[in-house]
Each structure stands twice: as C-alpha cells, then as structure tokens.
Design an enzyme around this catalytic site. Structure first.
Site, mmCIF file in Angstrom:
data_model
loop_
_atom_site.group_PDB
_atom_site.id
_atom_site.type_symbol
_atom_site.label_atom_id
_atom_site.label_comp_id
_atom_site.label_asym_id
_atom_site.label_seq_id
_atom_site.Cartn_x
_atom_site.Cartn_y
_atom_site.Cartn_z
ATOM 1 N N SER A 182 -2.469 0.348 1.686
ATOM 2 C CA SER A 182 -1.831 1.205 0.680
ATOM 3 C C SER A 182 -2.816 1.752 -0.347
ATOM 4 C CB SER A 182 -0.751 0.396 -0.065
ATOM 5 O OG SER A 182 0.227 -0.030 0.841
ATOM 6 N N THR A 207 -5.893 -0.246 -1.086
ATOM 7 C CA THR A 207 -6.588 -1.407 -1.655
ATOM 8 C C THR A 207 -8.068 -1.092 -1.910
ATOM 9 O OG1 THR A 207 -5.205 -2.676 -0.129
ATOM 10 C CG2 THR A 207 -6.904 -3.897 -1.332
ATOM 11 N N HIS A 234 -3.114 -9.860 -1.380
ATOM 12 C CA HIS A 234 -1.866 -9.278 -0.846
ATOM 13 C C HIS A 234 -0.687 -10.223 -1.131
ATOM 14 C CE1 HIS A 234 -4.083 -6.170 1.153
ATOM 15 N NE2 HIS A 234 -4.505 -6.876 2.175
ATOM 16 N N TYR A 280 0.068 5.228 -4.202
ATOM 17 C CA TYR A 280 -1.044 5.960 -3.587
ATOM 18 C C TYR A 280 -0.865 7.468 -3.765
ATOM 19 C CZ TYR A 280 -4.299 7.348 0.192
ATOM 20 O OH TYR A 280 -5.316 7.914 0.921
ATOM 21 N N ARG A 306 -10.039 6.108 7.102
ATOM 22 C CA ARG A 306 -9.580 6.825 8.293
ATOM 23 C C ARG A 306 -9.374 8.289 7.935
ATOM 24 N NH1 ARG A 306 -4.708 8.129 11.096
ATOM 25 N NH2 ARG A 306 -3.630 7.673 9.141
ATOM 26 N N LYS A 307 -8.215 8.622 7.296
ATOM 27 C CA LYS A 307 -7.939 10.019 6.929
ATOM 28 C C LYS A 307 -7.822 10.206 5.430
ATOM 29 C CE LYS A 307 -5.660 12.837 10.341
ATOM 30 N NZ LYS A 307 -4.395 13.498 10.696
ATOM 31 N N GLY A 308 -7.218 9.223 4.769
ATOM 32 C CA GLY A 308 -7.086 9.275 3.316
ATOM 33 C C GLY A 308 -6.173 10.389 2.831
#
Ligand code: A3P
Length: 306
Positions: A49, A51, A112, A201, A269-271
């Site tokens: 999410s 982190t 977490h 996010y 990865r993609k953000g």
C-alpha cells in the site's frame, strides 16, 4: 488454521489475522519484547500500500538535517534497510532481542501488525504512528504481482488471479482481512489524532507536496524557514519519487536485504493509481466495490479508485 497464499506458500491465522510465518513469529516476539521509546516513529501499513514510499518519505523528513540530499542514505540503501520491520528483526534474531543500536534517534520502524495487536509499549507510550493503506483493487493487483515474482524465482506453485481474488474476498491475505486492518487504524486515528496519522496512497500520489508538509508537522519537525520550506519539500518529494527510487543502483534486481526474500527491485513495479482496470474483470471489480461499501458503511472512510 493455515491457507495457501497467492505464491503457493502458507499463511497462518492468529487472532483472526493472516500472517506469513516470519511475520507471525516476529509479531509474537515483538509483542513480548519491544520497548518503545516516546521518540519512536512507527510506519504501519497494509502490505503493498506504499510502505516503501512512506518509509522513504518519513526517513527523508525526519533525518533531513543529517546530510545534504545529494548524500542521502536513501540513494544507496533500500528504505526497508533504513527503516526495518521490527517483526523481521525479531524473527532474524531468534532468541536474542535486537538492540537497534545502529538506528538514529528518532528511530523509525515499519510494521504490518494490526492496531489491536500492537505491543502495549507502542500504544501506551508517546511514540507516533503513521499509517498508509490503498484502495483494495490496486492493493490486490500489486500484491498478486509481488508474490508471483517471488514464486517464479523459487518455482513454487502459484494460485491463479481468480483463485487469489477469491481468497481476498474471504479475507485470506497477508495482514487480512483488509477491512479490519484499515478500520482498526482509521478508528484509532479518529480517537487519537495526535498519535496516529492516517494516510491513503491515492491522496499521497495526488498531492505529495502537501502530505510531506503534513507529515513533518505531525512528526514534530515542521519546515520552519519560509524561503527554504518549498525547496526542501521539493527535494524530498523528488528524492523519494517512484521514478527516482526505482532506477537507483541499490534497487536493481541483483540486490536484496538480509531476511527479506524479495529483491529490492520487487518493491517498485508501476507506482500508479488505477492499474486494477487493466486486470480485473467488471464482475470482479464490482464484487470488491460492493464489499468495500458494505464494510466501510458508516465509518466515513472511502477510497478513490482512479
Ligand atoms: P504497484 O505494484 O501498484 O506498482 P509496498 O511498498 O507497501 O510494498 O507497496 C508497493 C507498491 O508501492 C507498488 O505498487 C510499488 O510500485 C509502489 N511504490 C514503491 N515505491 C513507490 C514510490 N516511491 N512512489 C509511489 N509508489 C511506490
């Protein structure tokens, strides 16, 4: 009870929450032994999410006076090493209690662990908690890809997207059920807004600049000099941006952190917000949206989906 995780490994249920083995062991040990200090900062998150991003931002804000941005440890060290998960530290130390002597004060930790299960010393001390979560559709896709990558590296038998989706709807995912984790921190933040800052996010992505300012104020280290303020905030936003962090040498696939199975590159990865539209069928997304409405009804909590 245990259930298969998306990557074919197992999740274990404890007090209604699903954990990977390492995190379960570490959580129990942390609860027994972690002596929080009033100055500590806890970056608490639902997995996948944001982190890594929030750890980087918090570190950059809190330790900004230690060195110039062009020499920031964030340029050469992955955020998960600078801001360790205490579950992992306790797990790795087995029978010894980690000293955390190498951390600067204020110490920053990641976790977490759900709010209801945090060690008493965290809840009862004056340390502060910053929490981040993400809409469950993007969280699922991010999580699925993350575990798939590691499963491929190990060649274990993975669950399909559809099978994994079913698990998520039943609450079976790391730190899940999602709803309970998020609502636990959400309600606690409403009751105790000077101790817990609740972030999403999607909001952080939309206006990182404002949230960096907010985070610094919340953490007791606001930007004071008006002239300098905007420039320093911009430096922090840039330093911690997805584009900057993913291309750093330390975050290339050949690097990883002891105790963390994933490669450093797996955390980038993609953000983006809304990648779920490229992967979920209309009936899948509808099902999660309905669940979200049911579970969050009356709480005042909602997520932007794209
Ligand atoms: P995607 O898989 O959607 O790209 P976590 O850090 O909690 O493990 O979450 C990982 C997710 O955050 C991944 O999402 C990752 O790409 C994204 N992420 C990592 N660093 C980021 C950054 N600096 N800014 C924005 N998103 C970031």
């Amino acid at each position: 009870p245990r259930e298969k995780n998306f990557d074919g490994t197992y999740l274990y249920q404890f007090n209604g929450v699903w954990y990977r083995h390492k995190f379960l062991y570490g959580m129990i040990s942390t609860r027994r032994h972690f002596p929080a200090r009033d100055s500590d900062i806890i970056v608490s998150t639902f997995p996948k999410s944001g982190t890594t991003w929030l750890k980087a931002l918090t570190y950059a804000i809190v330790h900004r006076s230690r060195c110039a941005f062009e020499h920031s440890p964030l340029l050469t060290t992955n955020p998960h090493e600078l801001v360790p998960f205490f579950e992992i530290s306790y797990y790795l130390n087995k029978n010894d209690i980690p000293s955390f002597e190498h951390l600067y004060t204020p110490r920053i930790f990641g976790t977490h662990i759900p709010y209801s299960t945090l060690p008493d010393s965290i809840v009862n001390s004056n340390c502060r908690i910053v929490y981040i979560c993400r809409n469950p559709l993007d969280q699922f896709i991010s999580h699925w890809y993350f575990l798939l990558k590691q499963a491929h590296d190990k060649e274990s038998e993975t669950l399909s997207l559809e099978e994994s989706f079913e698990k998520v709807c039943n609450g079976v995912l790391e730190a899940g059920p999602f709803w309970e984790h998020v609502l636990g921190y959400w309600k606690a933040s409403l009751d105790n807004s000077h101790k817990i800052l609740f972030l999403k996010y999607e909001d952080l992505k939309e206006d990182t600049h404002s949230y960096v300012k907010k985070l610094a104020e919340f953490l007791g280290c606001p930007f004071s000099n008006v002239e300098e303020k905007e420039r320093v905030i911009e430096e922090i936003v840039k330093l911690c941006s997805f584009e900057n962090m993913k291309d750093l040498e330390v975050n290339k696939p050949s690097r990883n952190i002891p105790g963390i199975k994933a490669k450093n590159s797996d955390f980038f990865r993609k953000g983006e917000v809304g990648d779920w539209t490229n992967h979920l069928t209309p009936s899948m997304s509808e099902r999660l949206k309905i669940l979200m409405e049911e579970k969050f009804s009356g709480s005042g909590l909602a997520f932007k989906l794209s």
